[in-house]
Enzyme design. Sequence first.
Site, PDB file in Angstrom:
ATOM      1  N   ASP A  11      24.132 -40.430  -8.843  1.00 28.20           N
ATOM      2  CA  ASP A  11      24.331 -41.211 -10.058  1.00 28.20           C
ATOM      3  C   ASP A  11      25.826 -41.407 -10.274  1.00 28.20           C
ATOM      4  OD1 ASP A  11      23.628 -42.668 -12.257  1.00 28.20           O
ATOM      5  OD2 ASP A  11      23.190 -40.957 -13.542  1.00 28.20           O
ATOM      6  N   GLU A  52      28.289 -45.585  -9.179  1.00 24.86           N
ATOM      7  CA  GLU A  52      26.985 -45.291  -8.577  1.00 24.86           C
ATOM      8  C   GLU A  52      27.050 -45.345  -7.053  1.00 24.86           C
ATOM      9  OE1 GLU A  52      24.198 -46.928 -12.251  1.00 24.86           O
ATOM     10  OE2 GLU A  52      24.883 -48.295 -10.679  1.00 24.86           O
ATOM     11  N   ASP A  77      18.474 -43.854 -10.095  1.00 21.18           N
ATOM     12  CA  ASP A  77      17.904 -44.622 -11.201  1.00 21.18           C
ATOM     13  C   ASP A  77      18.568 -45.990 -11.325  1.00 21.18           C
ATOM     14  OD1 ASP A  77      20.242 -44.426 -13.108  1.00 21.18           O
ATOM     15  OD2 ASP A  77      19.747 -42.301 -12.986  1.00 21.18           O
ATOM     16  N   ASP A 126      23.137 -36.983 -12.971  1.00 21.03           N
ATOM     17  CA  ASP A 126      23.762 -37.498 -14.187  1.00 21.03           C
ATOM     18  C   ASP A 126      24.647 -36.430 -14.834  1.00 21.03           C
ATOM     19  OD1 ASP A 126      23.865 -39.521 -16.484  1.00 21.03           O
ATOM     20  OD2 ASP A 126      23.083 -37.731 -17.497  1.00 21.03           O
ATOM     21  N   HIS A 194      25.001 -51.479  32.057  1.00 24.06           N
ATOM     22  CA  HIS A 194      25.968 -51.892  33.082  1.00 24.06           C
ATOM     23  C   HIS A 194      25.328 -51.877  34.477  1.00 24.06           C
ATOM     24  CE1 HIS A 194      26.340 -47.774  34.597  1.00 24.06           C
ATOM     25  NE2 HIS A 194      26.323 -47.383  33.339  1.00 24.06           N
ATOM     26  N   GLU A 270      29.233 -43.894  26.665  1.00 21.61           N
ATOM     27  CA  GLU A 270      28.239 -42.910  27.087  1.00 21.61           C
ATOM     28  C   GLU A 270      28.610 -41.532  26.549  1.00 21.61           C
ATOM     29  OE1 GLU A 270      25.371 -41.808  27.573  1.00 21.61           O
ATOM     30  OE2 GLU A 270      24.875 -42.821  29.467  1.00 21.61           O
TER      31      GLU A 270
END
Length: 390
Positions: A11, A52, A77, A126, A194, A270
């Site tokens: 939050d 947020e 939320d 919150d 390749h 790789e």
Amino acid sequence: MAGRRLVVEADGGSRGNPGPAGYGAVVRDGDTGRIIAQAAEFIGHATNNVAEYKGLIAGLKAAREIDPDASVEVRMDSKLVVEQMSGRWKIKHPDMQPLAAEARTVLPRGQVEYTWIPRERNKDADRLANEAMDAGKAGRAWEAKPLVGAAAEPRAAGPVAEPAEPAPEKAVPKAGWAAPADLGTPTTFVLLRHGETPLTPEKRFSGSGGSDPALSEKGRWQAERAAAALAAAGSVQAVVSSPMRRTRETAETVAARLGLEVRYEDGLREVDFGAWEGLTFAEVQERHPDDLDAWLASPKARPTGSSESFTTLTHRAGVARDKILARYPGRTVLVVSHVSPIKTLVRLALGAPPDSMYRMELSAASLCAVQYYADGNASVRLLNDTGHLR
């Protein structure tokens, strides 16, 4: 065996919008619901939405530190952030775009899902955001409190109730069935391994920590054949390659035929095979049997003397994928890479477990194709096609 599951609750808030702002995030164990990490920070003058997004990024990074291979459910939320990160809403605001792009690079897209929850279900994040803003007002940094008592108590981490807000008119089908037109044109990766090097026919480990061999005569022929086939198809609009010598030579051969420039992406290189570089599987089994057994049993195990596991590769390849998707939305991109990164991209697109990599065959100069849709779904269209080499 299913991997670990984590839940991130995040939050952010702003007192004035814009005004003094801060964020908070907690990470819960997906099975017990217990809080195992927390983060918060005062970020100065900002909007609610910026706070947020910063809370989301902090929560994802905390989850990555716990287990970079875990599946993560983000619960917020903020309907805006959830819908934008799920790919259902466009991100138009210039302040949001770089934050969303950063959030997508923290963990591979296939490992993260987003769920909207009502505000009363997001009280811990919150609370932390408000603690951070209070600390900022007092001129001090937020300090984490020990996870004891009520704050550390387990809470349901299973499926959450449907949001009270109206659901979309149509559910978004999986891309492999019938992607709706409003998702736009998918981004297509044409994945090219390749061509052969002198080590390829002998099936020797050849990663990013070895001799970096060039293509053999047969490998150069394979690259030319791939170039001819892709030129005939006429669909490739950009070329991105691993910076290693064998992939550079393959990519440059194709790009020259297509009249395109090559962009190099280090995340496509790789794996470093450490002391196994240049050895056959049988030689590794003889010299490093315990390390080989551990490596085959767990994606977190590393080859002898290497600092890189398949878990590390998964994160690196996922970041590279998301950077390419952000740069070339809706286009067809030739991605020239190696066995392990290509298999990783395919398995992430399928949502398959790490050990599925051992069940894929990927020949030198073979082609695979994956399409990525705006809703976050992916569809594997081709695997190990070698028809152009016949």
